[in-house]
Write a protein that holds these residues in place. Structure first.
Motif, mmCIF file in Angstrom:
data_model
loop_
_atom_site.group_PDB
_atom_site.id
_atom_site.type_symbol
_atom_site.label_atom_id
_atom_site.label_comp_id
_atom_site.label_asym_id
_atom_site.label_seq_id
_atom_site.Cartn_x
_atom_site.Cartn_y
_atom_site.Cartn_z
ATOM 1 N N ARG A 353 -25.493 -37.617 -58.431
ATOM 2 C CA ARG A 353 -24.506 -36.771 -59.078
ATOM 3 C C ARG A 353 -24.366 -37.188 -60.536
ATOM 4 O O ARG A 353 -24.534 -38.359 -60.874
ATOM 5 N N ASP A 354 -24.066 -36.219 -61.397
ATOM 6 C CA ASP A 354 -23.937 -36.532 -62.818
ATOM 7 C C ASP A 354 -22.647 -35.924 -63.360
ATOM 8 O O ASP A 354 -22.544 -34.710 -63.523
ATOM 9 N N LEU A 355 -21.680 -36.778 -63.645
ATOM 10 C CA LEU A 355 -20.377 -36.290 -64.114
ATOM 11 C C LEU A 355 -20.379 -35.942 -65.599
ATOM 12 O O LEU A 355 -19.360 -35.497 -66.125
ATOM 13 N N ARG A 356 -21.525 -36.155 -66.263
ATOM 14 C CA ARG A 356 -21.535 -35.844 -67.699
ATOM 15 C C ARG A 356 -21.388 -34.360 -67.954
ATOM 16 O O ARG A 356 -20.999 -33.947 -69.034
ATOM 17 N N SER A 357 -21.714 -33.538 -66.943
ATOM 18 C CA SER A 357 -21.582 -32.095 -67.131
ATOM 19 C C SER A 357 -20.303 -31.575 -66.492
ATOM 20 O O SER A 357 -20.133 -30.369 -66.321
ATOM 21 N N THR A 358 -19.415 -32.470 -66.112
ATOM 22 C CA THR A 358 -18.171 -32.074 -65.452
ATOM 23 C C THR A 358 -17.025 -32.101 -66.458
ATOM 24 O O THR A 358 -17.039 -32.887 -67.395
ATOM 25 N N THR A 359 -16.054 -31.247 -66.237
ATOM 26 C CA THR A 359 -14.887 -31.246 -67.121
ATOM 27 C C THR A 359 -14.008 -32.449 -66.798
ATOM 28 O O THR A 359 -13.652 -32.682 -65.642
ATOM 29 N N VAL A 360 -13.704 -33.188 -67.826
ATOM 30 C CA VAL A 360 -12.846 -34.359 -67.665
ATOM 31 C C VAL A 360 -11.392 -33.904 -67.737
ATOM 32 O O VAL A 360 -11.020 -33.153 -68.623
ATOM 33 N N THR A 361 -10.592 -34.353 -66.772
ATOM 34 C CA THR A 361 -9.200 -33.895 -66.752
ATOM 35 C C THR A 361 -8.242 -34.882 -67.399
ATOM 36 O O THR A 361 -7.126 -34.521 -67.740
ATOM 37 N N ALA A 362 -8.664 -36.125 -67.553
ATOM 38 C CA ALA A 362 -7.795 -37.095 -68.236
ATOM 39 C C ALA A 362 -8.663 -38.210 -68.805
ATOM 40 O O ALA A 362 -9.733 -38.492 -68.272
ATOM 41 N N ARG A 363 -8.183 -38.785 -69.876
ATOM 42 C CA ARG A 363 -8.882 -39.911 -70.497
ATOM 43 C C ARG A 363 -7.898 -41.053 -70.617
ATOM 44 O O ARG A 363 -6.712 -40.838 -70.820
ATOM 45 N N ARG A 364 -8.406 -42.254 -70.453
ATOM 46 C CA ARG A 364 -7.546 -43.404 -70.741
ATOM 47 C C ARG A 364 -8.389 -44.555 -71.248
ATOM 48 O O ARG A 364 -9.610 -44.549 -71.129
ATOM 49 N N GLU A 365 -7.704 -45.504 -71.848
ATOM 50 C CA GLU A 365 -8.407 -46.666 -72.388
ATOM 51 C C GLU A 365 -7.851 -47.927 -71.749
ATOM 52 O O GLU A 365 -6.646 -48.062 -71.585
ATOM 53 N N LEU A 366 -8.752 -48.806 -71.356
ATOM 54 C CA LEU A 366 -8.353 -50.127 -70.887
ATOM 55 C C LEU A 366 -8.881 -51.144 -71.893
ATOM 56 O O LEU A 366 -10.073 -51.151 -72.197
ATOM 57 N N VAL A 367 -7.993 -51.980 -72.394
ATOM 58 C CA VAL A 367 -8.399 -52.999 -73.365
ATOM 59 C C VAL A 367 -8.376 -54.362 -72.690
ATOM 60 O O VAL A 367 -7.355 -54.784 -72.144
ATOM 61 N N PHE A 368 -9.536 -55.015 -72.703
ATOM 62 C CA PHE A 368 -9.684 -56.350 -72.104
ATOM 63 C C PHE A 368 -9.599 -57.380 -73.211
ATOM 64 O O PHE A 368 -10.378 -57.311 -74.162
ATOM 65 N N ALA A 369 -8.660 -58.303 -73.081
ATOM 66 C CA ALA A 369 -8.433 -59.274 -74.151
ATOM 67 C C ALA A 369 -8.162 -60.651 -73.569
ATOM 68 O O ALA A 369 -7.827 -60.789 -72.392
ATOM 69 N N MET A 370 -8.361 -61.646 -74.405
ATOM 70 C CA MET A 370 -7.925 -62.991 -74.068
ATOM 71 C C MET A 370 -6.732 -63.252 -74.972
ATOM 72 O O MET A 370 -6.894 -63.495 -76.167
ATOM 73 N N GLY A 371 -5.534 -63.177 -74.403
ATOM 74 C CA GLY A 371 -4.317 -63.314 -75.203
ATOM 75 C C GLY A 371 -3.781 -64.733 -75.148
ATOM 76 O O GLY A 371 -4.286 -65.577 -74.416
ATOM 77 N N MET A 372 -2.759 -64.972 -75.947
ATOM 78 C CA MET A 372 -2.192 -66.311 -76.011
ATOM 79 C C MET A 372 -1.214 -66.548 -74.861
ATOM 80 O O MET A 372 -0.600 -65.632 -74.362
#
Ligand code: C2O
Ligand code: CU
Ligand code: CU
Length: 486
Positions: A353-372
């Motif tokens: 299956r290839d989701l690149r041709s599918t309509t995306v219904t939501a986008r989000r960002e996850l930020v991975f960090a090494m914090g203090m």
């Protein structure tokens, strides 16, 4: 068996006094004592595989008992952890549509539970529910109903009790799950290679990790295949072997080569390529699996893992981790004898299956960090979107049935392999570069100071589960979030 040296005699002598359990996991802590190094241990024994339990008539019911005990690792009896007395635990072999029932008996002195990594099953009730805790000495009955179209491949099981995961997996608690192919792939032989690493003290126990090791992700001194050091295998020229490789290490990346023989990759995790591809090298982040064909050419070849640069915490406060610089031999394959008949062609697999041709219904960002802060003593704390895991907080709520695109941003100097339960991820961009083919994985690496983009279809199962870094020390330190699909 090698003749016993004085050093070995001392080590063996040490095992006898290792029966006194102290500390959380029941492992005898013995820091300061020199640890066993590969040269102290018999290597090169004959390749062995864990016991296999196979479903019949659509069902497999097993009991898995986790317990500390004398486990044979690399030919030595050591006090470690095992399922049903083994490291790895038994291999569970099932088919799509089966019901897998596991009665987990927690024989540890700490809470534990069970996760079926990569299986596309419900995260609720007594299925793959990450919010079940099985207290020390108690049992829990899991039941996993595999959908009729469950992808074939190699999966695995391991404990998932937050805060205890790394010690329990590093101590030896893991095993493989194989979902058979609907149409068999012709091969002369099948082998399972569960790769793990562990450190064993001279007293024959697993030492506790330092806070520095926890920050970077601990790597064991010994790299094992099915609990053995560099076991030997034989094949005839022209024979095709099916190798299923699990990276069960808690932090170690594998960069595998088998120079001299032919490696053809069927897929990674539950993802399967439409046509198998010849490869020179396979990189497996912690948690990843490879489904591979090996065709013997001739001569003796060593399956090696090459150094992989997963970044460095040297720049961090209290830093000091830098990647290994040597190859490690995992297993040796000797190809000799009469040439075998050419095996039948590898059947083409269904187009992924290839989701690149599918309509995306939501986008989000996850930020991975090494914090203090957080881990204490000026150490860095791994976070997602600036937060550490909180079992009472839902971090992401997604609509059941939707397709989402996630931008995974790593601002830290170390790689983080992201794992999402239940729903596999399609990688559409790796290190900021568009990906050309449909690649599906359940552990997706995010390189240090880089980005990766994935698409996910939240289908078939709703419910509440987790995503986390599969460097298990990071997961235990809180690099994990809760996702709810409803
Ligand atoms: Cu292999 Cu959430 O884990
Ligand atoms: Cu998992
Ligand atoms: Cu991480």
């Amino acid at each position: 068996m090698r003749p016993m040296t004085r050093r070995n005699a001392l080590i063996l002598g040490g095992v006898g006094i290792a029966g006194v359990a102290v500390g959380g996991t029941g492992l005898l802590m013995n820091q300061g004592a020199p640890s066993l190094s590969p040269s102290d241990i018999d290597a090169g024994g004959e390749f062995i595989e864990p016991t296999e339990l196979r479903s019949a008539g659509g069902a497999l019911a097993v009991t898995l008992e986790s317990a500390p005990g004398q486990v044979t690792i690399a030919g030595r009896t050591v006090r470690a952890l095992g399922y049903n007395g083994g490291t790895p635990g038994p291999t569970l072999r099932v088919r799509a549509g089966d019901t897998l029932s596991v009665s987990l008996r927690n024989g540890l002195t700490d809470p534990s539970n069970l996760h079926v990594h990569g299986l596309h099953v419900s995260p609720e009730n007594n299925s793959d529910n990450m919010f079940v805790t099985v207290p020390a000495g108690e049992s829990f009955d899991y039941q996993y109903d595999l959908p009729a179209n469950h992808p074939p491949g190699v999966y695995w099981y391991h404990p998932h009790q937050h805060g205890f995961v790394t010690d329990q997996v590093f101590g030896g608690l893991f095993g493989a799950i194989i979902v058979e192919d609907p149409d068999p792939i012709p091969a002369d032989r099948e082998r399972l290679l569960v790769v793990s690493d562990i450190t064993i003290s001279s007293a024959g126990t697993v030492p506790a990790a330092t806070s520095m090791e926890k920050m970077s992700g601990r790597e064991g001194e010994l790299v094992l295949v099915n609990g053995q050091l560099n076991p030997g295998m034989t094949a005839r020229p022209g024979e095709r072997e099916r190798w299923r490789i699990v990276n069960a290490s808690v932090s170690r990346y594998l960069r595998l080569r088998l120079d001299g023989q032919r490696m053809t990759l069927l897929g990674i995790d539950s993802g399967r390529f439409e046509s198998a591809r010849d490869v020179e090298e396979i990189v497996l982040a912690p948690g990843n699996r490879a489904d591979l064909l090996v065709t013997g050419a001739s001569g003796t070849s060593v399956l090696r893992t090459l150094p992989y640069d997963r970044g460095s915490s040297g720049g961090m406060m209290g830093g000091g981790f830098s990647p290994a610089t040597d190859d490690v031999a995992l297993a040796t394959l000797t190809v000799a004898g009469e040439t075998a008949d050419e095996p039948a062609a590898i059947p083409r697999q269904p187009t992924p299956r290839d989701l690149r041709s599918t309509t995306v219904t939501a986008r989000r960002e996850l930020v991975f960090a090494m914090g203090m802060g957080g881990m204490g003593g000026g150490m860095m704390t791994p976070t997602i979107n600036g937060r550490v895991f909180d079992p009472s907080r839902d971090d992401e709520t997604v609509q059941f049935g939707s397709v989402e695109e996630w931008l995974l941003t790593n601002t830290s100097p170390l790689d983080h392999p992201l794992h999402l339960h239940v729903w596999p991820m399609q990688i559409v961009e790796q290190d900021g570069q568009a990906v050309e083919t449909a690649i599906w994985q359940d552990v997706v690496n995010i390189r240090a100071r880089s980005t990766t983009r994935v698409r996910i279809a939240f289908e078939d199962f709703s419910g509440r589960t987790v995503y986390h870094c599969h460097i298990l020390d990071h997961e235990d330190a809180g690099m994990m979030g809760i996702i709810q699909a409803r």
